[in-house]
Design a protein around this motif. Structure first.
Motif, PDB file in Angstrom:
ATOM      1  N   MET A  94      45.348  90.216  10.239  1.00 35.75           N
ATOM      2  CA  MET A  94      45.090  91.197   9.180  1.00 35.75           C
ATOM      3  C   MET A  94      46.203  91.283   8.140  1.00 35.75           C
ATOM      4  SD  MET A  94      42.181  92.806   9.296  1.00 35.75           S
ATOM      5  CE  MET A  94      42.474  94.296   8.374  1.00 35.75           C
ATOM      6  N   ALA A  95      47.403  90.831   8.487  1.00 37.17           N
ATOM      7  CA  ALA A  95      48.530  91.005   7.559  1.00 37.17           C
ATOM      8  C   ALA A  95      49.345  89.716   7.429  1.00 37.17           C
ATOM      9  CB  ALA A  95      49.417  92.165   8.010  1.00 37.17           C
ATOM     10  N   PRO A  96      48.761  88.689   6.809  1.00 37.96           N
ATOM     11  CA  PRO A  96      49.503  87.434   6.653  1.00 37.96           C
ATOM     12  C   PRO A  96      50.630  87.551   5.623  1.00 37.96           C
ATOM     13  CG  PRO A  96      47.487  87.347   5.385  1.00 37.96           C
ATOM     14  CD  PRO A  96      47.450  88.638   6.160  1.00 37.96           C
ATOM     15  N   ILE A  97      51.559  86.626   5.732  1.00 36.12           N
ATOM     16  CA  ILE A  97      52.598  86.471   4.712  1.00 36.12           C
ATOM     17  C   ILE A  97      52.115  85.355   3.791  1.00 36.12           C
ATOM     18  CG2 ILE A  97      54.974  85.788   4.261  1.00 36.12           C
ATOM     19  CD1 ILE A  97      55.630  86.846   7.121  1.00 36.12           C
ATOM     20  N   ILE A  98      52.003  85.656   2.512  1.00 36.81           N
ATOM     21  CA  ILE A  98      51.552  84.688   1.509  1.00 36.81           C
ATOM     22  C   ILE A  98      52.774  84.295   0.678  1.00 36.81           C
ATOM     23  CG2 ILE A  98      49.974  84.273  -0.430  1.00 36.81           C
ATOM     24  CD1 ILE A  98      48.364  85.105   1.980  1.00 36.81           C
ATOM     25  N   ILE A  99      52.995  82.988   0.518  1.00 40.21           N
ATOM     26  CA  ILE A  99      54.163  82.503  -0.224  1.00 40.21           C
ATOM     27  C   ILE A  99      53.718  81.496  -1.278  1.00 40.21           C
ATOM     28  CG2 ILE A  99      56.362  81.240  -0.050  1.00 40.21           C
ATOM     29  CD1 ILE A  99      56.416  82.195   2.933  1.00 40.21           C
ATOM     30  N   ASN A 100      54.286  81.617  -2.473  1.00 40.00           N
ATOM     31  CA  ASN A 100      54.132  80.607  -3.504  1.00 40.00           C
ATOM     32  C   ASN A 100      55.358  79.701  -3.369  1.00 40.00           C
ATOM     33  OD1 ASN A 100      54.430  79.137  -5.924  1.00 40.00           O
ATOM     34  ND2 ASN A 100      53.281  80.663  -7.080  1.00 40.00           N
ATOM     35  N   SER A 101      55.160  78.474  -2.904  1.00 39.47           N
ATOM     36  CA  SER A 101      56.302  77.582  -2.648  1.00 39.47           C
ATOM     37  C   SER A 101      56.983  77.117  -3.938  1.00 39.47           C
ATOM     38  CB  SER A 101      55.868  76.377  -1.808  1.00 39.47           C
ATOM     39  OG  SER A 101      54.926  75.592  -2.513  1.00 39.47           O
ATOM     40  N   ASP A 102      56.300  77.215  -5.076  1.00 41.59           N
ATOM     41  CA  ASP A 102      56.918  76.840  -6.348  1.00 41.59           C
ATOM     42  C   ASP A 102      57.903  77.899  -6.823  1.00 41.59           C
ATOM     43  OD1 ASP A 102      55.452  74.484  -6.407  1.00 41.59           O
ATOM     44  OD2 ASP A 102      53.892  75.304  -7.725  1.00 41.59           O
ATOM     45  N   THR A 103      57.477  79.167  -6.782  1.00 38.88           N
ATOM     46  CA  THR A 103      58.339  80.256  -7.261  1.00 38.88           C
ATOM     47  C   THR A 103      59.204  80.826  -6.144  1.00 38.88           C
ATOM     48  OG1 THR A 103      56.670  81.955  -6.813  1.00 38.88           O
ATOM     49  CG2 THR A 103      56.636  80.925  -9.007  1.00 38.88           C
ATOM     50  N   ARG A 104      58.865  80.494  -4.879  1.00 41.78           N
ATOM     51  CA  ARG A 104      59.555  81.006  -3.685  1.00 41.78           C
ATOM     52  C   ARG A 104      59.487  82.524  -3.628  1.00 41.78           C
ATOM     53  NH1 ARG A 104      62.608  77.459  -5.979  1.00 41.78           N
ATOM     54  NH2 ARG A 104      64.339  78.833  -6.482  1.00 41.78           N
ATOM     55  N   LYS A 105      58.345  83.052  -4.058  1.00 41.20           N
ATOM     56  CA  LYS A 105      58.089  84.487  -3.953  1.00 41.20           C
ATOM     57  C   LYS A 105      56.977  84.691  -2.944  1.00 41.20           C
ATOM     58  CE  LYS A 105      59.697  85.795  -8.477  1.00 41.20           C
ATOM     59  NZ  LYS A 105      59.463  86.601  -9.642  1.00 41.20           N
ATOM     60  N   GLY A 106      57.091  85.785  -2.194  1.00 38.88           N
ATOM     61  CA  GLY A 106      56.098  86.034  -1.175  1.00 38.88           C
ATOM     62  C   GLY A 106      55.741  87.496  -1.064  1.00 38.88           C
ATOM     63  N   ALA A 107      54.686  87.755  -0.303  1.00 37.81           N
ATOM     64  CA  ALA A 107      54.244  89.123  -0.039  1.00 37.81           C
ATOM     65  C   ALA A 107      53.494  89.137   1.284  1.00 37.81           C
ATOM     66  CB  ALA A 107      53.329  89.618  -1.161  1.00 37.81           C
ATOM     67  N   GLN A 108      53.684  90.212   2.025  1.00 38.43           N
ATOM     68  CA  GLN A 108      52.848  90.432   3.193  1.00 38.43           C
ATOM     69  C   GLN A 108      51.735  91.366   2.733  1.00 38.43           C
ATOM     70  OE1 GLN A 108      54.540  92.352   6.677  1.00 38.43           O
ATOM     71  NE2 GLN A 108      53.117  91.223   7.990  1.00 38.43           N
ATOM     72  N   VAL A 109      50.501  90.973   2.977  1.00 38.92           N
ATOM     73  CA  VAL A 109      49.352  91.705   2.450  1.00 38.92           C
ATOM     74  C   VAL A 109      48.393  92.079   3.572  1.00 38.92           C
ATOM     75  CG1 VAL A 109      49.524  90.558   0.200  1.00 38.92           C
ATOM     76  CG2 VAL A 109      48.061  89.576   1.971  1.00 38.92           C
ATOM     77  N   ILE A 110      47.562  93.064   3.303  1.00 35.06           N
ATOM     78  CA  ILE A 110      46.471  93.412   4.208  1.00 35.06           C
ATOM     79  C   ILE A 110      45.226  92.738   3.655  1.00 35.06           C
ATOM     80  CG2 ILE A 110      45.064  95.282   5.158  1.00 35.06           C
ATOM     81  CD1 ILE A 110      47.909  95.396   6.156  1.00 35.06           C
ATOM     82  N   VAL A 111      44.547  91.952   4.483  1.00 33.99           N
ATOM     83  CA  VAL A 111      43.349  91.246   4.030  1.00 33.99           C
ATOM     84  C   VAL A 111      42.141  92.172   4.110  1.00 33.99           C
ATOM     85  CG1 VAL A 111      44.297  89.008   4.694  1.00 33.99           C
ATOM     86  CG2 VAL A 111      42.803  90.223   6.282  1.00 33.99           C
TER      87      VAL A 111
END
Length: 150
Positions: free
Chosen positions: A112-129
């Motif tokens: 329910m709460a994956p960590i999503i990362i943009n490998s280009d910008t190296r920014k991430g967020a843990q979100v609720i799906v």
């Protein structure tokens, strides 16, 4: 950059290995900088570690969701991913946090709460799906056991 960790000792990190989580992780909102560490003693590693660079004792086991749930397809509100840059199939990294109790046969991942990362910008967020059928404590021991045999 030399970083102290509780479980891995001192590690030397280049800036391109630092992931910024502007909202932190759930329960750890004050810690914004992380890296992904692998067990270098093993040739093939399934589980890696989401290591905080702000708190040496914070290292969370994480796993690629496709290893434990090949059809994993989280639905995430676009608003939650703002500020990460454009996400594409090439730069999208999804990790699931794991809970590993003393009885490892009861280990789970949080679908329910994956960590999503943009490998280009190296920014991430843990979100609720928004997927109602995903569990917070999805048991994975048997799936990982069969993965090891392959």
């Amino acid at each position: 950059m030399l970083v102290k960790t509780k479980y891995f000792g001192e590690i030397d990190l280049t800036d391109d290995k630092i992931i910024t989580m502007e909202r932190g992780l759930m329960g750890f909102e004050d810690y914004k900088n992380y890296t992904i560490l692998f067990d270098s003693e093993k040739e093939k590693t399934t589980i890696s570690w989401f290591q905080s660079l702000d708190e040496p004792g914070l290292a969370i086991p994480v796993i690629n969701p496709l290893i434990v749930k090949p059809d994993y397809n989280p639905v995430v509100e676009d608003e939650l991913l703002k500020g990460m840059g454009e996400l594409t199939e090439e730069n999208l990294v999804i990790l699931l946090t794991m809970t590993v109790p003393s009885d490892i046969t009861q280990m789970t991942v949080n679908l329910m709460a994956p960590i999503i990362i943009n490998s280009d910008t190296r920014k991430g967020a843990q979100v609720i799906v928004e997927n109602d059928d995903y569990e917070i404590k999805y048991k994975v021991y048997d799936k990982l056991k069969s993965e090891d045999k392959e």
